[in-house]
Design an enzyme around this catalytic site. Structure first.
Site, PDB file in Angstrom:
ATOM      1  N   LYS A   1      47.795   2.632  44.414  1.00  0.00           N
ATOM      2  CA  LYS A   1      46.916   1.552  44.925  1.00  0.00           C
ATOM      3  C   LYS A   1      47.752   0.580  45.747  1.00  0.00           C
ATOM      4  CE  LYS A   1      43.559  -1.791  43.043  1.00  0.00           C
ATOM      5  NZ  LYS A   1      43.004  -2.335  41.798  1.00  0.00           N
TER       6      LYS A   1
ATOM      7  N   SER B   1      38.925  -2.784  36.686  1.00  0.00           N
ATOM      8  CA  SER B   1      39.181  -2.213  38.007  1.00  0.00           C
ATOM      9  C   SER B   1      39.686  -0.788  38.065  1.00  0.00           C
ATOM     10  CB  SER B   1      40.177  -3.101  38.768  1.00  0.00           C
ATOM     11  OG  SER B   1      39.526  -4.289  39.127  1.00  0.00           O
TER      12      SER B   1
ATOM     13  N   SER C   1      38.091  -2.392  41.378  1.00  0.00           N
ATOM     14  CA  SER C   1      38.652  -2.482  42.701  1.00  0.00           C
ATOM     15  C   SER C   1      39.554  -1.321  43.098  1.00  0.00           C
ATOM     16  CB  SER C   1      39.449  -3.779  42.837  1.00  0.00           C
ATOM     17  OG  SER C   1      40.519  -3.781  41.927  1.00  0.00           O
TER      18      SER C   1
END
Lengths: 109, 526
Positions: free
Chosen positions: B78, B197, B173
Site C-alpha cells: 500500500k 481499512s 482504504s
C-alpha cells in the site's frame, strides 16, 4: 451551538489549514455534533486509556549509543529549497493575518 | 479437480522444483497488472527493480539456496509504506514525487526474504476513507465488477459500455491492495488497518484480510494516521498465506517502541477437525443498523455451521459497541491533527510558492497538498484538542475507549475463544451510489463493524464467505484475543475450508491473456 468566528479563526491559525468555504465550517459543526454523543456515556471512575498495551509493555529507553546517522544527503534530497546543508524557509515570526485581512494575503490555488 | 486455495505447496513448491522461475512469475504478474490497468489498483509499478529482484531470486533457486517460502514471490505494498527509491504518495498531492529514503520495517523484512516488490497500491488519501475513492489518483475499481459472477446478476442494459457505470468500489482504504490480490496480480499485499481499512476492502474483494494485534508488527515506516491504533494489514487469497506473511513480519522492532518485546514464533496452521472445544461468541450489538438481511442470514448460517460441527455458540454483549465509532472519530481526528503537522513543505513533499512568511508558506502548502477529507479531520482534531475541549472530548473519548476494551476483556474472560461478526454492512456499492454520501458519513456507517476491536487492539480477520445476490463477495469477521493469532487463524482456516468461497471468474483477464490467468488462478503461494 454554532462555533464562533473567533474559534474558527483560531483553529485555522493552529492547524494551518483553512476551512475554505461554508461547507468546511458545516463539516466541523457536524463533526462536533457527532462527537457530542460521547457525553451520554457514563465514565465515572474510568481512567483514560492511552494505549492498549498499558499492561504489557513499559516504554523503555535504549542505551544512548549512536547506531545510525550520517545521512545528510538523503535527508536533504526531498527538500525543494535548500542551501548547503540547510533547509530554507521564508522569514519567520510573521503571524498570519486576522480573518478580516485574510482574503488578500493567502493567494492559495 | 479444482485446486483448493488453502493447500500449501503451490507456487512456492513450483518455484523450488523449477516448474516456474521467479522471473517468469514476475513477468506474468507485470503483464497482468498492465492488462488490468483499468482497475487503477496500482499507483506505481516498480517494473525494473521487481525484475531485478526476481533475477536474484532465480539465482538463489538455481543454487538450491532460496531464502525461504517468500523468495521470489511477487507482492504489492500500500502506498502509505515507505519504500526506498520508490515514490510513496499516500495518494496525496502532499507527497507526489516523494521518493522515500528508507524502507518501512515490514517492507525491509519482505525484501530480506526475497519477496519481489511489484509496486505501490492505491488508497484513499492518507488512508482516510472506506471506499478507496478519495485519492488523487482516482478511485480503485473492484475486480469483481468485471467478473462473470457479477455480470450474470446485473440487469442487462441497452448500451455495451454501461459496465463503466456499474462498477463497484473495493471498499477502503486499502482498496488497491485488495484489488491487486483479488485480481491475481500479486500473491499477497500489505495494507494498513486503523478502523477496518484492511478488512473492509478484503470483504468487498473476496480476499483474506488480517489485522494483527496492535504491537505485534512494526509500524516503522508506515506513514501514521492514528499512532495508538494503526496496524500493518495483510491481504492474501488464503488464510494459510496470511499466516506465512504474519510469520515473516511479526516481532519486536527496536525502531518502533510500540512493538512488544516478547519473542514471536512463526507458526504453521494445523488442520482443525474437531471444533467441539471451541466457544464462539456472537456479539448482538453487531446486528447494526443498516446491516443487510443477506449478510445477517449469512452470519446466522455461519453460526449454525459451528454449532452443527459441535462448537459452543453463544450470544454475547459488547454494550459500548455503538460508541466505538464516536470514540474513534474523536481520537482519530485528534491524532491525525498531530500527525499531519509534519507536512509543512520544508523537508519533503509538496511546497507552495508562497514566500511572504513561514506561516503563509505552511498554510498554502497544506491547502494545496491536502484534500477536503484530510483537512476536515485536521480541523476537527484541533477543535477537540483545544484547551477548553480537551477534557470534554479527547480525554472523554479515551475513557470510553477503556470501556470498549473492557467489554472485550469481559467476554473473552467468560470463556469465549473467538467472536464471529459480519465485516461489512452490505456487499460493495456501485461507485456512483457510494459517492453520493460524503466521506465522513460513509466511514461512520461502514466502519461500525471493524472499529471496536481496533480500539481494543485485538486481532481480527476477514474470511471471504459467499457471493451475494448481486454476485459480489461477502465476508465474515473473526476477532480473537490479544496475541492469539494462531488460534484466530486456525479457526478462520477451518471456516474457509467449510465455505469453499468461489474463485473469481475474470472475463476481462481471460480475454486478454488466457495463459496468465490460468496459472494465477490456481495458485496460492504457500
Amino acid at each position: 451551538q454554532k462555533v464562533s468566528v473567533e474559534v474558527l479563526d483560531h483553529l485555522e491559525h493552529l492547524a494551518l489549514v483553512d476551512f475554505r468555504d461554508s461547507e468546511g465550517v458545516e463539516r466541523l459543526q457536524k463533526a462536533i455534533q457527532f462527537a457530542d454523543q460521547l457525553h451520554v456515556v457514563n465514565t465515572d471512575g474510568v481512567e483514560p486509556m492511552d494505549s492498549v498495551l498499558e499492561d504489557r509493555w513499559c516504554l523503555y529507553l535504549r542505551e544512548d549509543n549512536v547506531t545510525e546517522g550520517n545521512c545528510t544527503k538523503e535527508l536533504l534530497e526531498n527538500a525543494r529549497e535548500k542551501v548547503e546543508e540547510y533547509f530554507v524557509a521564508p522569514p519567520g515570526n510573521i503571524p498570519l493575518p486576522k480573518l478580516e485581512e485574510r482574503d488578500s494575503f493567502l493567494q492559495g490555488s | 479437480g479444482c485446486p483448493k486455495r488453502g493447500l500449501r505447496s503451490q507456487v512456492s513448491a513450483a518455484l523450488k522444483e523449477g516448474r516456474v522461475t521467479p522471473t517468469e512469475l514476475c513477468q506474468r504478474c507485470l503483464a497482468l497488472i498492465r492488462s488490468t490497468k483499468f482497475l487503477n489498483a496500482y499507483i506505481t509499478v516498480a517494473e525494473e527493480t521487481a525484475l531485478k529482484q526476481a533475477e536474484e531470486a532465480e539465482e538463489r533457486y538455481k543454487r538450491g539456496q532460496p531464502l525461504g517460502i517468500l523468495d521470489g514471490i511477487p507482492i504489492a505494498v500500500k502506498d502509505n509504506f515507505n519504500t526506498a527509491g520508490i515514490e510513496t504518495t499516500c495518494a496525496s498531492n502532499m507527497l507526489k514525487g516523494y521518493i522515500s529514503p528508507y524502507n518501512a520495517t515490514v517492507v525491509q523484512k519482505l525484501l530480506d526474504q526475497g519477496a519481489v516488490l511489484l509496486g505501490k497500491t492505491n488508497l484513499d488519501e492518507f488512508a482516510m476513507g472506506s471506499g478507496s475513492t478519495d485519492g488523487v489518483f482516482g478511485p480503485v475499481r473492484n475486480p469483481w465488477s468485471y467478473s462473470r459472477q457479477y455480470k450474470e446478476k446485473s440487469v442487462p442494459k441497452s448500451h455495451s459500455e454501461d459496465k463503466e457505470f456499474n462498477w463497484v468500489i473495493t471498499g477502503g482504504s486499502s482498496g488497491g491492495s485488495a484489488a491487486a490480490v483479488s485480481s491475481f496480480t500479486c500473491f499477497a499485499a500489505l495494507g494498513s488497518d486503523t478502523g477496518g481499512s484492511t478488512r473492509n476492502p478484503a470483504a468487498h474483494c473476496g480476499v483474506v484480510g488480517l489485522k494483527p494485534t496492535y504491537g505485534l508488527i512494526s509500524r516503522h515506516g508506515l506513514i501514521p494516521l492514528v499512532n495508538s491504533m494503526d496496524v500493518p494489514g495483510i491481504l492474501t487469497r488464503s488464510v494459510d498465506d496470511a499466516a506465512v506473511l504474519l510469520g515473516s513480519l511479526a516481532g519486536h522492532d527496536p525502531k518502533d517502541s510500540t512493538t512488544v518485546q516478547d519473542n514471536f514464533k512463526p507458526f504453521e496452521l494445523p488442520n482443525l477437525t474437531d471444533v467441539s472445544k471451541l466457544s464462539i461468541g456472537i456479539p448482538k450489538e453487531y446486528n447494526a443498523p443498516g446491516l443487510s438481511s443477506e449478510i445477517l442470514a449469512l452470519w446466522s448460517k455461519a453460526a449454525d455451521l459451528f454449532k452443527n460441527a459441535g462448537a459452543k455458540v453463544v450470544e454475547v454483549s459488547l454494550p459500548h459497541t455503538r460508541y466505538s465509532i464516536v470514540c474513534y472519530h474523536v481520537l482519530c481526528t485528534a491524532e491525525v491533527a498531530s500527525n499531519m503537522a509534519r507536512f509543512d513543505g520544508l523537508e519533503y513533499g509538496h511546497r507552495s510558492d508562497a514566500k511572504e512568511s513561514t506561516e503563509s508558506m505552511y498554510a498554502t502548502t497544506r491547502r494545496e497538498g491536502f484534500n477536503d477529507v484530510v483537512r476536515g479531520r485536521i480541523l476537527s482534531g484541533n477543535y477537540f484538542l483545544l484547551k477548553q475541549n480537551y477534557e470534554k472530548y479527547f480525554v472523554k473519548a479515551q475513557k470510553v475507549r477503556r470501556l470498549i476494551a473492557n467489554d472485550f476483556v469481559k467476554v473473552f474472560r467468560s470463556g469465549v475463544d473467538i467472536l464471529l461478526t459480519p465485516t461489512t454492512l452490505s456487499d460493495a456499492a456501485p461507485y456512483m451510489e457510494f459517492i453520493q454520501e460524503d466521506n465522513r458519513t460513509r466511514s461512520a456507517q461502514d466502519d461500525i463493524l471493524t472499529q471496536a476491536d481496533t480500539c481494543a487492539g485485538l486481532p481480527a480477520v476477514n474470511v471471504p464467505t459467499a457471493l451475494s445476490e448481486r454476485g459480489l463477495p461477502v465476508g465474515l469477521q473473526f476477532i480473537g484475543r490479544s496475541f492469539q493469532e494462531k488460534q484466530l487463524l486456525t479457526v478462520a482456516k477451518w471456516f474457509e475450508k467449510q465455505v469453499q468461497f468461489p474463485v473469481i471468474q475474470l472475463e476481462e483477464v481471460k480475454r486478454h491473456d488466457n495463459d496468465v490467468f490460468h496459472h494465477q488462478k490456481s495458485a496460492s503461494f504457500s
